[in-house]
Design a protein around this motif. Structure first.
Motif, short mmCIF file in Angstrom:
data_model
loop_
_atom_site.label_atom_id
_atom_site.label_comp_id
_atom_site.label_asym_id
_atom_site.label_seq_id
_atom_site.Cartn_x
_atom_site.Cartn_y
_atom_site.Cartn_z
N TRP A 124 7.83 10.04 -1.14
CA TRP A 124 6.13 8.84 -0.91
C TRP A 124 5.57 8.10 -1.28
CZ3 TRP A 124 1.53 9.04 1.60
CH2 TRP A 124 0.66 7.36 1.88
N ASP A 171 0.92 -1.11 -0.16
CA ASP A 171 -0.35 0.03 -0.02
C ASP A 171 0.64 1.40 -0.04
OD1 ASP A 171 1.00 -0.15 2.20
OD2 ASP A 171 -0.77 0.02 3.42
N SER A 172 2.07 1.07 -0.11
CA SER A 172 3.20 2.32 -0.51
C SER A 172 4.63 2.44 -1.03
CB SER A 172 3.20 2.95 0.81
OG SER A 172 3.97 2.20 1.56
N ASP A 232 0.94 7.32 -2.06
CA ASP A 232 0.27 5.81 -1.28
C ASP A 232 0.07 4.63 -3.03
OD1 ASP A 232 -1.37 6.50 -3.25
OD2 ASP A 232 -3.10 7.24 -1.90
#
Length: 281
Positions: free
Chosen positions: A241, A227-228, A243
């Motif tokens: 970063w 999920d990231s 998502d």
């Protein structure tokens, strides 16, 4: 040392008798201690510790009269080539402009795929600035993934990376029209730990290209979760970063690259994202 000396010894006969040939040279007497310190520092296994007598260290200090030597007068006969010169400021600027003009004429790589984010000038700045790894110089730029075509999904990105190899260039354009991203030394993947090498870097265009190289502070290059996706880190902050929906992102200054915040705000919304690979022609 102004002159060297060639001892009258038959080195070939020494070899035939199993002896190691001797090579003699002369130095000023006041430089002997410096030479000894040099030998002691770089070859302690030969010259021993400081409390060992000189004649046990593999060399012997002698007077010139003690040996019959021939002076090699022409040792420095040939001029030493210099790798520098003094020029005027105008001449330095002229040469610099000549180099820049030559760099502008460097052949650019072939582009396979149509980009919505970068153009030939962006690519030129990567190439002319010598920012890309040497192993992909001259390779074609191949569009591997695009959110407009493949959807806003990190899982889709991971699937596109399967079976590929080599560096990958992530290019992000946020809703503030900022252009930034990262180069990873290998395709992105799900991992339990950070992976990657010092080839990895972050970048942004403001409007010209600025590249943030590895500082050596840590090895937090790339970390892929379901999920990231995180690139660069330290103290709980990531250089870049994203998502799992490739929709929301965040950028902080991180120890890995000592970068500025890539986006206008630390939290940003992805407008479009592309991933480029490099194909050997």
């Amino acid at each position: 040392m102004q002159k060297t000396f060639e001892a009258q010894r038959d080195s070939e006969s020494n070899k035939s008798r199993g002896k190691i040939p001797e090579y003699w040279f002369a130095i000023p007497r006041d430089r002997a201690d410096l030479l000894y310190d040099f030998f002691l520092q770089w070859s302690p296994e030969v010259y021993g510790k400081e409390d060992v007598y000189h004649n046990e260290k593999g060399f012997e200090l002698v007077n010139q009269e003690d040996m019959c030597m021939n002076i090699v007068e022409d040792f420095f006969h040939d001029p030493i080539e210099k790798d520098w010169e003094i020029v005027t400021k105008d001449e330095a600027n002229r040469r610099r402009m000549t180099i820049l003009e030559c760099e502008k004429d460097l052949p650019l790589p072939a582009i396979i795929g149509e980009s919505r984010l970068i153009n030939i000038e962006h690519i030129r700045q990567f190439v002319v600035g010598k920012h890309m790894p040497a192993r992909i110089e001259g390779h074609s730029w191949c569009l591997m993934f695009c959110t407009e075509e493949h959807g806003f999904s990190l899982k889709s990105l991971y699937r596109k990376m399967q079976g590929t190899e080599g560096p990958m260039l992530i290019v992000v354009k946020d809703t503030d029209n900022r252009l930034f991203g990262a180069l990873t030394n290998s395709p992105m993947k799900i991992s339990d730990h950070f992976y990657g090498t010092g080839e990895t870097f972050l970048f942004n265009f403001l409007p010209d290209l600025t590249v943030y190289k590895w500082t050596g502070e840590n090895n937090f290059f790339v970390k892929g979760d379901i999920d990231s996706l995180a690139i660069g880190g330290g103290d709980g902050k990531f250089g870049l970063w994203l998502d799992g929906d490739l929709y929301h992102g965040r950028s902080h200054c991180c120890k890995t690259f000592d970068n500025e915040v890539l986006s206008q705000e630390e939290d940003f919304t992805v407008g479009n994202l592309e991933v480029w690979g490099f194909c050997c022609n």
